[in-house]
Motif scaffolding. Sequence first.
Motif, PDB file in Angstrom:
ATOM      1  N   ILE A 109     -44.993  45.074  36.245  1.00 59.18           N
ATOM      2  CA  ILE A 109     -45.609  45.361  37.544  1.00 59.18           C
ATOM      3  C   ILE A 109     -44.534  45.624  38.595  1.00 59.18           C
ATOM      4  O   ILE A 109     -44.653  46.535  39.417  1.00 59.18           O
ATOM      5  CB  ILE A 109     -46.514  44.187  37.980  1.00 59.18           C
ATOM      6  CG1 ILE A 109     -47.803  44.185  37.163  1.00 59.18           C
ATOM      7  CG2 ILE A 109     -46.844  44.275  39.471  1.00 59.18           C
ATOM      8  CD1 ILE A 109     -48.745  43.060  37.510  1.00 59.18           C
ATOM      9  N   VAL A 113     -44.400  49.146  40.703  1.00 61.41           N
ATOM     10  CA  VAL A 113     -44.418  49.193  42.174  1.00 61.41           C
ATOM     11  C   VAL A 113     -43.119  49.788  42.707  1.00 61.41           C
ATOM     12  O   VAL A 113     -43.124  50.605  43.642  1.00 61.41           O
ATOM     13  CB  VAL A 113     -44.640  47.783  42.761  1.00 61.41           C
ATOM     14  CG1 VAL A 113     -44.515  47.811  44.281  1.00 61.41           C
ATOM     15  CG2 VAL A 113     -46.010  47.245  42.351  1.00 61.41           C
ATOM     16  N   THR A 240     -46.927  42.853  46.464  1.00 62.50           N
ATOM     17  CA  THR A 240     -47.032  42.837  45.001  1.00 62.50           C
ATOM     18  C   THR A 240     -47.388  41.455  44.485  1.00 62.50           C
ATOM     19  O   THR A 240     -48.217  41.312  43.575  1.00 62.50           O
ATOM     20  CB  THR A 240     -45.707  43.305  44.370  1.00 62.50           C
ATOM     21  OG1 THR A 240     -45.355  44.589  44.886  1.00 62.50           O
ATOM     22  CG2 THR A 240     -45.824  43.387  42.858  1.00 62.50           C
ATOM     23  N   ILE A 319     -41.044  39.565  39.060  1.00 60.22           N
ATOM     24  CA  ILE A 319     -41.328  40.677  39.973  1.00 60.22           C
ATOM     25  C   ILE A 319     -40.117  40.956  40.865  1.00 60.22           C
ATOM     26  O   ILE A 319     -39.724  42.105  41.094  1.00 60.22           O
ATOM     27  CB  ILE A 319     -42.567  40.360  40.832  1.00 60.22           C
ATOM     28  CG1 ILE A 319     -43.818  40.275  39.951  1.00 60.22           C
ATOM     29  CG2 ILE A 319     -42.761  41.414  41.922  1.00 60.22           C
ATOM     30  CD1 ILE A 319     -45.048  39.765  40.684  1.00 60.22           C
TER      31      ILE A 319
END
Length: 479
Positions: A109, A113, A240, A319
Motif C-alpha cells: 500500500i 500511494v 494512508t 507504510i
Amino acid sequence: MAITTSFSLPGYNWRKSKRSWDKHTWLYVSVLIAVVLGAAIGLIWPEFAQSLEPLGKGFVSLIKMMIAPIIFCTIVVGVGSIAKAATVGKIGGLALIYFMLMSTFALAIGLVVGNIIHPGTGLDMAGASYDASTTEAKSTQDFILGIIPTTFFSAFTGESVLQVLFIALLVGFTVQGLGEKGAPIMAAVKHLQVLVFRILGMILWLAPIGAFGAIAAVVGKTGIAAIWGLGLLMVAFYITCIVFIIGVLGTLPYFVTRLNIFQLIKYLAREYLLIVGTSSSESALPRLIAKMEHIGVSKPVVGITVPTGYSFNLDGTAIYLTMASLFIAAGMGQPMSIGEQIGLLLFMIIASKGAAGVTGAGLATLAGGLQAYRPDLVDGVGVIVGIDRFMSEGRALTNFTGNAVATLLIGTWTKQIDPARARRVLGGGDPFDEAMLDGSSHHGMSNATDAVDTQGLEEAAVAELAAKEARARARTTSR
C-alpha cells in the motif's frame, strides 16, 4: 465457551533498559528545532545553506557504518523468534502467517500511494558527487551471484547489504537447528545487538546537526518547494494510515468477527492517548493485553499474539518505510523502477523484523534497504531524519491498531474468543475495570525487579504456551 485462564506472564515495563528516555525526549525536541532553523536558513541564505550539506552527509555516513551489524543482529534474532513462535502450534503458526501477510500488504500500500502522489518530485536532494556507476544495470545471474560473499566475513566489510542478509539468514537458521547447543551463540548475538544499538544511540545524538545540515541544503537548493514536499509526504502518510486502519483493518474484523472497528477504537481510546503522548505503541502494551483478555479472547491467544505482534506486525512502520524510500528516490531525481521497488519490498519484509521498539531501528532499516538496492539514494536519509519525529505517532497508532485487530482475528480463527462478550464489551455493556491492572502503574507497567521488556515478554509467552502444550500432551499420553 470457557476461556482459558491458566496462563501467566512476567511483569512488563516498556522502559526496561531505556533509562535515558527523558534524554531522548530532549533529542526529539532538538531535532524539531534544528529542522525549523535549517529551513529558515535555507530560505534566507540559500548559498550559505548549501554549504552545510556535509553536515547531513556526515551523519548519514555514520548511519551507513552501522547498517551491516544492525541487519545481521536483527535478522539472526528475528529468525530465532520466528522459529520459537512457529513451534507452539496453531496459535503461533497462524499468527506468524497473518503478520507476514499484513506487513507485506502494508508495504505494498505504501508503494502504491507513493507511486500515485510522487512525494519528493521537484526537490533537489542530489549531491554534487553523484556516481552513476553505482546504478549500472546487472543481469539476473550477476545479481544472484553477487549476493554470495567472497568469504564469510567479507560481507561485513563490503557495501552489499544483501550479502550481510544472506549470511545472517544462514547463521539464524543454523543456530536454530543446533537446538540447545546454539543457545549460547544466540545469547552472544543478542549481547552484540545491545552493543550495536547502544552505539547507534550515541550516533543519534548527532541527529539535530545532521537534520539541520540536510534540511538547510535541500531548502537552499529548492526553496519553499522543499517544505511543501516534506509536508506532502507527512500528510500523505497520515491519510494512508487512516485509510489502512478503516479500509483494511476495519474490514477484516467486520467480516470475520462482525465487530465494528470504530467501537474497538473507542474501547482503546485511553491507550491511543497514551501512545500519542509517548510516540511509542510499546507504552500501551500491558493495557492492550488486559483489554483483549477483558473483551473475551483467551489468555493463551493474547499472550502469544500481542507480544509477537509487537515485533512482527508493524503495519505503520511498513507504510512509512516504502513511502519514505519513494520520497527519497524522487527527491534525488532518480525514481525507482518497479523491479527495484519489489526488491525493496521483499528486503523490508525481512529486515524490519526483530528490532521493534529500538530507537533508530527504523532509520537504519530504511538506510539498509536503500543501500541494498539503490546505494546512490542513501544520502537522502538525512532529510528524512528531520521529519521522522512528525510521523512517529502515525506509525505507533497504526501498529497498535493492527495488533489489536490481529488478536481478535486469531482468537476467532482458533475459536478461543467469546463473541457475545466481545460485542457486549465493545457496545459499552461491560466497561473495562482499571483494577485489573493491580500491581502495576495506571499504565499497566510493573515496577518489579524481574519485569521484562517487549522481547522478554514475547519469549516468556512462547515458553509458557509451549510448556502448556507439553503438559497437555503428557496428560493425554498418561491416559
